[in-house]
Design a protein around this motif. Structure first.
Motif, PDB file in Angstrom:
ATOM      1  N   VAL A  35       0.917  -1.123   0.085  1.00  0.00           N
ATOM      2  CA  VAL A  35      -0.007   0.046  -0.119  1.00  0.00           C
ATOM      3  C   VAL A  35       0.900   1.322   0.031  1.00  0.00           C
ATOM      4  O   VAL A  35       0.657   2.200  -0.741  1.00  0.00           O
ATOM      5  CB  VAL A  35      -0.735  -0.106   1.185  1.00  0.00           C
ATOM      6  CG1 VAL A  35      -1.829   1.394   1.364  1.00  0.00           C
ATOM      7  CG2 VAL A  35      -1.865  -1.178   1.143  1.00  0.00           C
ATOM      8  N   LEU A  36       1.962   1.246   0.823  1.00  0.00           N
ATOM      9  CA  LEU A  36       2.896   2.373   0.943  1.00  0.00           C
ATOM     10  C   LEU A  36       3.419   2.800  -0.497  1.00  0.00           C
ATOM     11  O   LEU A  36       3.459   3.894  -1.160  1.00  0.00           O
ATOM     12  CB  LEU A  36       4.158   2.032   1.675  1.00  0.00           C
ATOM     13  CG  LEU A  36       5.405   3.166   1.704  1.00  0.00           C
ATOM     14  CD1 LEU A  36       4.705   4.387   2.158  1.00  0.00           C
ATOM     15  CD2 LEU A  36       6.356   2.504   2.474  1.00  0.00           C
ATOM     16  N   VAL A  37       3.984   1.633  -1.163  1.00  0.00           N
ATOM     17  CA  VAL A  37       4.627   1.558  -2.388  1.00  0.00           C
ATOM     18  C   VAL A  37       3.580   2.221  -3.407  1.00  0.00           C
ATOM     19  O   VAL A  37       4.085   3.069  -4.575  1.00  0.00           O
ATOM     20  CB  VAL A  37       5.133   0.265  -2.896  1.00  0.00           C
ATOM     21  CG1 VAL A  37       5.523   0.312  -4.350  1.00  0.00           C
ATOM     22  CG2 VAL A  37       6.479   0.290  -1.912  1.00  0.00           C
ATOM     23  N   LYS A  38       2.627   1.739  -3.495  1.00  0.00           N
ATOM     24  CA  LYS A  38       1.544   2.325  -4.437  1.00  0.00           C
ATOM     25  C   LYS A  38       0.997   3.704  -4.240  1.00  0.00           C
ATOM     26  O   LYS A  38       1.173   4.260  -5.319  1.00  0.00           O
ATOM     27  CB  LYS A  38       0.283   1.622  -4.298  1.00  0.00           C
ATOM     28  CG  LYS A  38      -1.019   1.957  -5.401  1.00  0.00           C
ATOM     29  CD  LYS A  38      -2.179   1.029  -5.074  1.00  0.00           C
ATOM     30  CE  LYS A  38      -3.018   1.128  -6.176  1.00  0.00           C
ATOM     31  NZ  LYS A  38      -4.141   0.387  -6.178  1.00  0.00           N
ATOM     32  N   ARG A  39       1.327   4.216  -2.964  1.00  0.00           N
ATOM     33  CA  ARG A  39       1.160   5.745  -2.907  1.00  0.00           C
ATOM     34  C   ARG A  39       2.449   6.449  -3.323  1.00  0.00           C
ATOM     35  O   ARG A  39       2.479   7.518  -3.921  1.00  0.00           O
ATOM     36  CB  ARG A  39       1.045   5.915  -1.594  1.00  0.00           C
ATOM     37  CG  ARG A  39       0.153   7.072  -0.929  1.00  0.00           C
ATOM     38  CD  ARG A  39      -0.283   7.295   0.388  1.00  0.00           C
ATOM     39  NE  ARG A  39       1.062   8.032   0.889  1.00  0.00           N
ATOM     40  CZ  ARG A  39       1.514   7.711   2.091  1.00  0.00           C
ATOM     41  NH1 ARG A  39       0.917   6.496   2.733  1.00  0.00           N
ATOM     42  NH2 ARG A  39       2.507   8.130   2.842  1.00  0.00           N
TER      43      ARG A  39
ATOM     44  N   ARG B 200       9.554   8.500   5.755  1.00  0.00           N
ATOM     45  CA  ARG B 200       9.758   8.721   7.021  1.00  0.00           C
ATOM     46  C   ARG B 200       8.664   8.800   7.883  1.00  0.00           C
ATOM     47  O   ARG B 200       8.755   8.379   9.190  1.00  0.00           O
ATOM     48  CB  ARG B 200      10.700  10.194   7.085  1.00  0.00           C
ATOM     49  CG  ARG B 200      12.151   9.858   6.733  1.00  0.00           C
ATOM     50  CD  ARG B 200      12.970  11.131   7.388  1.00  0.00           C
ATOM     51  NE  ARG B 200      12.491  12.319   6.557  1.00  0.00           N
ATOM     52  CZ  ARG B 200      12.830  12.920   5.354  1.00  0.00           C
ATOM     53  NH1 ARG B 200      14.034  12.064   4.731  1.00  0.00           N
ATOM     54  NH2 ARG B 200      12.547  13.915   5.069  1.00  0.00           N
ATOM     55  N   ARG B 201       7.753   9.460   7.432  1.00  0.00           N
ATOM     56  CA  ARG B 201       6.245   9.552   7.905  1.00  0.00           C
ATOM     57  C   ARG B 201       5.815   8.285   8.345  1.00  0.00           C
ATOM     58  O   ARG B 201       5.364   7.967   9.479  1.00  0.00           O
ATOM     59  CB  ARG B 201       5.430  10.284   7.396  1.00  0.00           C
ATOM     60  CG  ARG B 201       4.258  10.918   8.129  1.00  0.00           C
ATOM     61  CD  ARG B 201       3.197  12.039   7.488  1.00  0.00           C
ATOM     62  NE  ARG B 201       3.749  12.857   7.349  1.00  0.00           N
ATOM     63  CZ  ARG B 201       4.006  13.666   6.301  1.00  0.00           C
ATOM     64  NH1 ARG B 201       3.556  13.376   5.073  1.00  0.00           N
ATOM     65  NH2 ARG B 201       4.760  14.793   6.326  1.00  0.00           N
ATOM     66  N   TRP B 202       5.722   7.399   7.451  1.00  0.00           N
ATOM     67  CA  TRP B 202       5.316   5.994   7.408  1.00  0.00           C
ATOM     68  C   TRP B 202       6.188   5.172   8.575  1.00  0.00           C
ATOM     69  O   TRP B 202       5.309   4.297   9.302  1.00  0.00           O
ATOM     70  CB  TRP B 202       5.474   5.451   5.958  1.00  0.00           C
ATOM     71  CG  TRP B 202       4.511   3.945   5.891  1.00  0.00           C
ATOM     72  CD1 TRP B 202       3.602   3.638   5.614  1.00  0.00           C
ATOM     73  CD2 TRP B 202       5.153   2.634   6.080  1.00  0.00           C
ATOM     74  NE1 TRP B 202       3.111   2.176   5.822  1.00  0.00           N
ATOM     75  CE2 TRP B 202       4.270   1.556   5.661  1.00  0.00           C
ATOM     76  CE3 TRP B 202       6.470   2.409   6.433  1.00  0.00           C
ATOM     77  CZ2 TRP B 202       4.444   0.320   6.040  1.00  0.00           C
ATOM     78  CZ3 TRP B 202       6.779   1.066   6.624  1.00  0.00           C
ATOM     79  CH2 TRP B 202       5.695  -0.055   6.330  1.00  0.00           C
TER      80      TRP B 202
END
Length: 169
Positions: free
Chosen positions: A119-123, A138-140
């Motif tokens: 999901v992170l990478v998609k964003r 960094r936030r993630w």
């Protein structure tokens, strides 16, 4: 070894001829961004999280998956705990690194879920600059660290104050 952009771009063709890929991130980043990382005047432009780099890695991973072969990452990116969620989110499952990096990378791997990384990478893939990607990453990571700390605190129970003023669990 996938170390130059041209190899990454034809990775679908190369995947038919080999048993596995190993992406050499140091050279791939240097050649893709036309940056001499050894030259102090331009070394700051060496950006592992540049959108072009992430897309090249994604292409290689997809090509490997389509051919049913493994893909590993080697180089500084594999040794960077902050890069681990991105690499896992891209579908990489094998990392090759210096043994001194193992504890921190292992810790990161243990505290993240591949589905969350995807999901992170998609964003991240929709972002235009390395700076945007690094801030979001960094936030993630910071949010995940808070979750890990909170979970650990819940498992060990509330802190109890000792007579001497120190805390105990």
């Amino acid at each position: 070894m996938i170390e130059v952009p041209s190899a990454a771009m034809i990775s679908d063709v190369l995947a038919k001829e080999v048993r596995f890929f190993s992406i050499g991130t140091n050279d791939l980043i240097q050649y893709a961004l036309a940056i001499d990382r050894g030259n102090e005047s331009v070394a700051y432009l060496y950006q592992p999280f540049h959108p072009a780099i992430l897309r090249l890695i994604q292409r290689v991973v997809e090509s490997a998956g389509g051919a049913g072969i493994d893909v590993a990452i080697c180089g500084e990116m594999a040794s960077d705990p902050a890069a681990v969620p991105v690499l896992i989110g891209l579908g990489v499952r094998k990392l090759s690194m210096n043994s001194t990096a193992l504890p921190s990378v292992r810790s990161m791997v243990r505290h993240i879920a591949a589905s969350d990384c995807a999901v992170l990478v998609k964003r991240l893939m929709g972002m235009a600059t390395a700076e945007e990607i690094e801030v979001a990453l960094r936030r993630w990571i910071r949010d995940r660290a808070r979750q890990v700390i909170q979970t650990a605190a819940e498992k060990t129970g509330p802190r109890k104050e000792r007579v001497d003023g120190s805390e105990d669990r």
